[in-house]
Design an enzyme around this catalytic site. Structure first.
Site, PDB file in Angstrom:
ATOM      1  N   HIS A 105       0.823  -1.215   0.000  1.00 52.75           N
ATOM      2  CA  HIS A 105       0.000   0.000   0.000  1.00 52.75           C
ATOM      3  C   HIS A 105       0.858   1.267   0.000  1.00 52.75           C
ATOM      4  O   HIS A 105       0.361   2.350  -0.342  1.00 52.75           O
ATOM      5  CB  HIS A 105      -0.972   0.007   1.188  1.00 52.75           C
ATOM      6  N   ASP A 148       0.052  -7.593   1.434  1.00 47.79           N
ATOM      7  CA  ASP A 148       0.497  -6.200   1.518  1.00 47.79           C
ATOM      8  C   ASP A 148       2.021  -6.097   1.557  1.00 47.79           C
ATOM      9  O   ASP A 148       2.581  -5.302   2.314  1.00 47.79           O
ATOM     10  CB  ASP A 148      -0.126  -5.499   2.737  1.00 47.79           C
ATOM     11  N   GLY A 219       3.704   6.314   8.606  1.00 44.52           N
ATOM     12  CA  GLY A 219       5.077   6.507   8.135  1.00 44.52           C
ATOM     13  C   GLY A 219       5.964   5.339   8.501  1.00 44.52           C
ATOM     14  O   GLY A 219       7.000   5.109   7.873  1.00 44.52           O
ATOM     15  N   ASN A 220       5.574   4.581   9.551  1.00 46.50           N
ATOM     16  CA  ASN A 220       6.305   3.370   9.916  1.00 46.50           C
ATOM     17  C   ASN A 220       5.995   2.213   8.965  1.00 46.50           C
ATOM     18  O   ASN A 220       6.724   1.212   8.945  1.00 46.50           O
ATOM     19  CB  ASN A 220       5.948   2.907  11.330  1.00 46.50           C
ATOM     20  N   SER A 221       4.916   2.323   8.186  1.00 46.96           N
ATOM     21  CA  SER A 221       4.504   1.225   7.315  1.00 46.96           C
ATOM     22  C   SER A 221       5.638   0.785   6.402  1.00 46.96           C
ATOM     23  O   SER A 221       6.246   1.610   5.703  1.00 46.96           O
ATOM     24  CB  SER A 221       3.313   1.645   6.458  1.00 46.96           C
ATOM     25  N   GLY A 277      -9.239 -26.943  -1.902  1.00 48.60           N
ATOM     26  CA  GLY A 277     -10.645 -26.966  -2.270  1.00 48.60           C
ATOM     27  C   GLY A 277     -11.597 -27.122  -1.103  1.00 48.60           C
ATOM     28  O   GLY A 277     -12.494 -27.974  -1.137  1.00 48.60           O
TER      29      GLY A 277
END
Length: 480
Positions: A105, A148, A219-221, A277
């Site tokens: 992201h 992500d 901002g740490n992401s 499945g």
């Protein structure tokens, strides 16, 4: 048994932290009685020195991700206005040749991605912590929306890489350290403990998280979560907060998942997942009572796909799964992550109960086929190979357009795979990209694309206009 050098270094690295923690736990009253001018306890200094040493060791591998992207500026006379935005996230170098991991992201919809490196303590004058260094352009090697995770590449070598740790060995209460650029403040480190080792947030997503109270903010992401040895045990991902800032509920993607996705993206450009499945849900007391189940825990099979591996191996609707490969099942998300990400192409052993009857079944985990997989299976890799940019492509028509949700321009060449030899081709293309032009020449078919590339010499300027996740982008590529 004598400790190996690796084991010895791990133990030695933890000793100052452990000594300090013990001292802080057993001597609180003595600390209260100490005169004001008395020096702090040596173990407290050791604790501080150990944290400082860890920060020095890890920080040079932590980078700041600077993204330029188109985004909505919010309501304006009842409509959203698109404008160019500049966003900041974090990342971590995991290979000395310039491979970087961050969150998908962080770079989603990016027109341009740059990476600000960190200078080591020597460059900072020897006494200070690392400083912000040069800024380099980065290309997106690949990204995976489900987990992500994104992988970037910068054109440099010899950069300090952070080693992967083992998230499976983390325990609740263990010290961890979050690195990154909260609110754009580069080279930040915070400390906390592991609050949970396998936190499930969304039962429908096969991802579990490390929960920590180490302060994590916007901002740490994409930045690393380190253990007391300075090893990468997680990638900081998101927080739960009413205020928008840290409230002690931070979540990181475990390194076991990160490492698998990183290797897949680096080698293939996309992640290949497994399926058997089935559809399942966690058993609740109400389910157990209403259905008369013999167990009040485990996973209840809601559905078994006809003709799938599970049905062929004997699984049935209503079975209760209690263990996989000898390990008791935890949450549905944890079971799904282990099954889909770590066992593709393998056979798993499931312990189940059918009523009160125990069964053990062996089920092969086959690769999940998505729309790009189906398209790739329908083309001839050699005939559809565009050798000069190292991709396998297919012309967009009404049938293939459905494989690219949100396609803005229903023409061009869809990249369905990277060529097996393409490690030497720095195209920056990833599966799912659609090529619309080459040096402003319109491309509507493979023949158009090959013709536009044919007259270019090695190292000639070649700029492709591509569409990636509904965003147009100009991409400079190398020609082989």
């Amino acid at each position: 048994m004598e400790a190996t050098p690796t084991q010895s270094s791990r133990v030695a690295g933890r000793v100052p932290l452990l000594m300090a923690c013990v001292a802080l736990l057993v001597t609180p009253l003595a600390g209260q009685a100490r005169p004001r001018n008395e020096a702090p306890a040596p173990t407290l200094r050791q604790f501080g020195n150990a944290i400082e040493a860890l920060a020095r060791r890890v920080s040079p591998s932590v980078v700041q991700i600077l993204v330029t992207a188109l985004g909505s500026s919010g309501p304006s006379q009842g409509t959203g206005v698109l404008e160019r935005q500049r966003l900041i996230g974090s990342g971590v170098i995991v290979d000395p040749t310039g491979f970087i991991i961050t969150n998908a992201h962080v770079v989603s919809g990016a027109e341009r991605v740059r990476v600000a490196l960190t200078l080591g303590p020597t460059a900072a004058g020897g006494g200070g912590l690392p400083l912000v260094g040069p800024t380099l352009d980065a290309r997106i090697v690949g990204f995976d929306v489900e987990t992500d995770i994104a992988v970037l590449k910068i054109d440099t070598t010899g950069v300090p890489a952070m080693p992967f740790g083992d998230s499976d060995r983390l325990r609740k209460g263990e010290l961890v350290f979050a690195f990154g650029s909260p609110a754009g403040l580069a080279n930040t480190v915070t400390m906390g403990v592991v609050s949970s080792v396998a936190r499930e947030i969304d039962p429908q997503r096969p991802v579990v998280y490390i929960q920590t109270d180490a302060p994590v903010n916007p901002g740490n992401s994409g930045g690393p979560l380190a253990d007391a040895d300075g090893a990468l045990v997680g990638i900081n991902n998101f927080i739960l907060s009413k205020s928008g800032g840290s409230e002690g509920l931070g979540f990181a993607i475990p390194s076991g998942i990160v490492q698998f996705v990183y290797r897949q993206l680096r080698s293939r450009g996309r992640v290949h997942r497994g399926i058997i499945g089935i559809r399942a849900q966690e058993i609740t007391p109400e389910l157990a009572e209403g259905l008369g189940l013999a167990r009040t825990w485990g996973l209840l099979l809601d559905d078994v796909a006809p003709g799938g591996p599970a049905e062929a191996s004997g699984l049935a609707i209503g079975d209760v799964v209690v263990a996989m490969n000898g390990q008791p099942v935890g949450s549905l998300a944890e079971f799904g992550a282990t099954l889909t990400l770590r066992n593709v192409g393998r056979t798993v052993r499931l312990d189940v109960f059918r009523g009160t009857k125990p069964l053990t079944l062996e089920i092969p985990v086959v690769e999940r086929r998505d729309s790009l997989d189906r398209l790739l299976g329908a083309v001839d890799p050699e005939r559809n190979l565009v050798r000069r940019i190292g991709v396998v492509g297919i012309g967009i028509d009404s049938a293939t357009a459905s494989a690219v949700p949100g396609l803005r321009l229903p023409s061009g060449v869809l990249v369905v795979a990277l060529a097996g030899y393409a490690g030497s081709v720095e195209s920056g293309l990833i599966p799912g990209d659609v090529i619309h032009t080459v040096n402003r020449t319109r491309v509507t078919s493979l023949d158009d694309l090959r013709s536009a590339l044919r007259d270019l010499k090695v190292r000639d300027a070649a700029v492709l206009q591509i569409e990636r996740q509904g965003v147009f982008k100009f991409l400079q590529v190398e020609i082989e």
